[in-house]
Design an enzyme around this catalytic site. Sequence first.
Site, mmCIF file in Angstrom:
data_model
loop_
_atom_site.group_PDB
_atom_site.id
_atom_site.type_symbol
_atom_site.label_atom_id
_atom_site.label_comp_id
_atom_site.label_asym_id
_atom_site.label_seq_id
_atom_site.Cartn_x
_atom_site.Cartn_y
_atom_site.Cartn_z
ATOM 1 N N THR A 36 62.757 -50.731 39.133
ATOM 2 C CA THR A 36 63.128 -49.741 37.924
ATOM 3 C C THR A 36 62.250 -48.687 37.630
ATOM 4 O O THR A 36 61.435 -48.608 38.576
ATOM 5 C CB THR A 36 63.057 -50.588 36.413
ATOM 6 N N ILE A 60 67.154 -59.160 39.280
ATOM 7 C CA ILE A 60 67.298 -60.755 38.936
ATOM 8 C C ILE A 60 68.283 -61.003 37.936
ATOM 9 O O ILE A 60 68.802 -62.363 38.110
ATOM 10 C CB ILE A 60 65.939 -61.160 38.110
ATOM 11 N N ALA A 83 60.648 -57.959 33.912
ATOM 12 C CA ALA A 83 61.129 -57.853 32.524
ATOM 13 C C ALA A 83 60.945 -56.167 32.311
ATOM 14 O O ALA A 83 60.306 -55.543 32.873
ATOM 15 C CB ALA A 83 60.143 -58.560 31.557
ATOM 16 N N THR A 125 54.823 -63.502 26.330
ATOM 17 C CA THR A 125 53.519 -62.565 25.627
ATOM 18 C C THR A 125 53.401 -63.218 24.225
ATOM 19 O O THR A 125 54.174 -64.011 23.387
ATOM 20 C CB THR A 125 54.389 -61.293 25.589
ATOM 21 N N ASP A 126 52.271 -62.777 23.473
ATOM 22 C CA ASP A 126 51.893 -63.158 22.253
ATOM 23 C C ASP A 126 52.805 -62.476 21.029
ATOM 24 O O ASP A 126 52.821 -62.867 20.252
ATOM 25 C CB ASP A 126 50.493 -62.649 21.916
ATOM 26 N N GLU A 127 53.564 -61.430 21.596
ATOM 27 C CA GLU A 127 54.254 -60.865 20.608
ATOM 28 C C GLU A 127 55.696 -61.615 20.215
ATOM 29 O O GLU A 127 56.153 -61.364 19.128
ATOM 30 C CB GLU A 127 54.906 -59.580 21.249
ATOM 31 N N TYR A 150 62.159 -55.965 21.993
ATOM 32 C CA TYR A 150 61.428 -56.393 23.312
ATOM 33 C C TYR A 150 61.109 -57.893 23.044
ATOM 34 O O TYR A 150 61.279 -58.825 23.930
ATOM 35 C CB TYR A 150 60.390 -55.651 23.780
ATOM 36 N N SER A 151 60.313 -58.162 21.818
ATOM 37 C CA SER A 151 59.599 -59.493 21.620
ATOM 38 C C SER A 151 60.607 -60.669 21.477
ATOM 39 O O SER A 151 60.846 -61.712 21.967
ATOM 40 C CB SER A 151 58.695 -59.392 20.536
ATOM 41 N N LYS A 154 62.092 -61.562 24.850
ATOM 42 C CA LYS A 154 61.168 -62.615 25.394
ATOM 43 C C LYS A 154 61.075 -64.028 24.696
ATOM 44 O O LYS A 154 61.151 -65.035 25.383
ATOM 45 C CB LYS A 154 59.726 -62.003 25.306
ATOM 46 N N ARG A 214 44.892 -55.049 18.291
ATOM 47 C CA ARG A 214 45.310 -55.867 19.669
ATOM 48 C C ARG A 214 44.249 -56.228 20.089
ATOM 49 O O ARG A 214 43.165 -56.022 20.135
ATOM 50 C CB ARG A 214 46.168 -54.599 20.639
#
Length: 336
Positions: A36, A60, A83, A125-127, A150-151, A154, A214
């Site tokens: 991508t 994928i 991702a 991710t931590d998000e 996004y989060s 995930k 962050r």
Amino acid sequence: MSKILVTGGAGFIGSNFVRMLLLGSDHELVNVDALTYAGNLENLHDVEKHSRYAFVKADIADAARMQRVFAEHHPEVVVHFAAESHVDRSVLDASAFIRTNVVGTQVLLDAARAHKVQRFVHVSTDEVYGSLGAWGYFTEETPLQANSPYSASKAASDLLVRAAVHTHHMDCVVTRCSNNYGPFQFPEKLIPLMIANALEGKPLPVYGDGKNVRDWIYVLDHCDGIRRAMEDGKAGEVYNFGGDAERENMFVVREILRQLGKGEELIKFVKDRPGHDRRYAMDSSKARAVLGWRPHHTFEDGLRKTIDWYVSNQQWWERVRSGAYQAYYEQQYGRR
Ligand code: NAD
Ligand code: DAU
């Protein structure tokens, strides 16, 4: 030696992981990446001819294709990085995030199960934990409270992995990490964007009041954690990785300008990111205790190395910036 299928190995963290394993282990690697806007084979130029490395350009989320790739390569282990990874893009349009992050993860789990893969490492991710106030840390027990498309995608993929463990008794491990920085990061993310803009004398767009925090981790420390989770993690477990380096965005931006000898007049405060998470901070004590992991780079060392890399590799990011990135840049920043 294992045969490892890595997804998203042409991206930022994936390419650092592929190089780390090719040069520091005897594992055989197959890199499956759709290339991508964020996938760049130049990231692996130095190792692409390695005898233990193969590249497959594939999506994928294409189930039939993934079944064929698994049938051809017979991986024993999958390490899943692929991702859509940029929060701002997910705010503009979430569809690719659902397709790759959610559908793509389930497609890989199905292929891995059908082909009796021994271990599936899901890079998260931590998000997924949401946002913190002034105090406290995310642990592996913190409830999932994703705030951005996004989060949320995930978090959905993390739960699909959990379901594969619970329902199908698959051997899966989930890693959750804080904000990475280092060589080969696409210059849409805070640190490489600010370095590249500063080097070109362009404005540095800081969202909101610049006080969001962050927890920064050098990419090779994250890759080391993923490798340990792959080799020594326990099926069904989640491992948090953080850099012990909480910094406000304004501190990071000022430090980049200082190291590059540029003036703060380049800083431009712009409209805040919708739903902007205020603070992330990771408790990595489980990974330290169980995997013997710890981050080796301080933020100061890592940032210096990263700035040096972007200064020495201007051609790399100039080529990235001259592609599709420009149209996106206009859409994201032109209207502010
Ligand atoms: P990136 O955007 O740099 O790279 C993503 C890679 O995935 C690219 O090479 C892209 O071509 C590939 N890809 C995208 N869609 C695909 C598809 N449908 N099929 C095959 N390949 C596809 O991302 P990154 O920053 O390297 O992040 C890698 C992983 O680590 C992601 O899962 C991300 O959620 C996670 N993560 C990132 C960070 C961070 O700070 N960057 C922190 C924690 C976790
Ligand atoms: O925490 C892990 C996550 O870190 C990963 O899961 C994501 O894939 C990765 O993109 C990253 O997400 P963030 O949204 O935290 O990273 P980003 O670099 O986009 O932004 C970092 C901080 O800087 C955030 O508070 C928003 C701010 N920012 C970002 C950009 C791009 C700005 O102020 N200006 C900008 O132009």
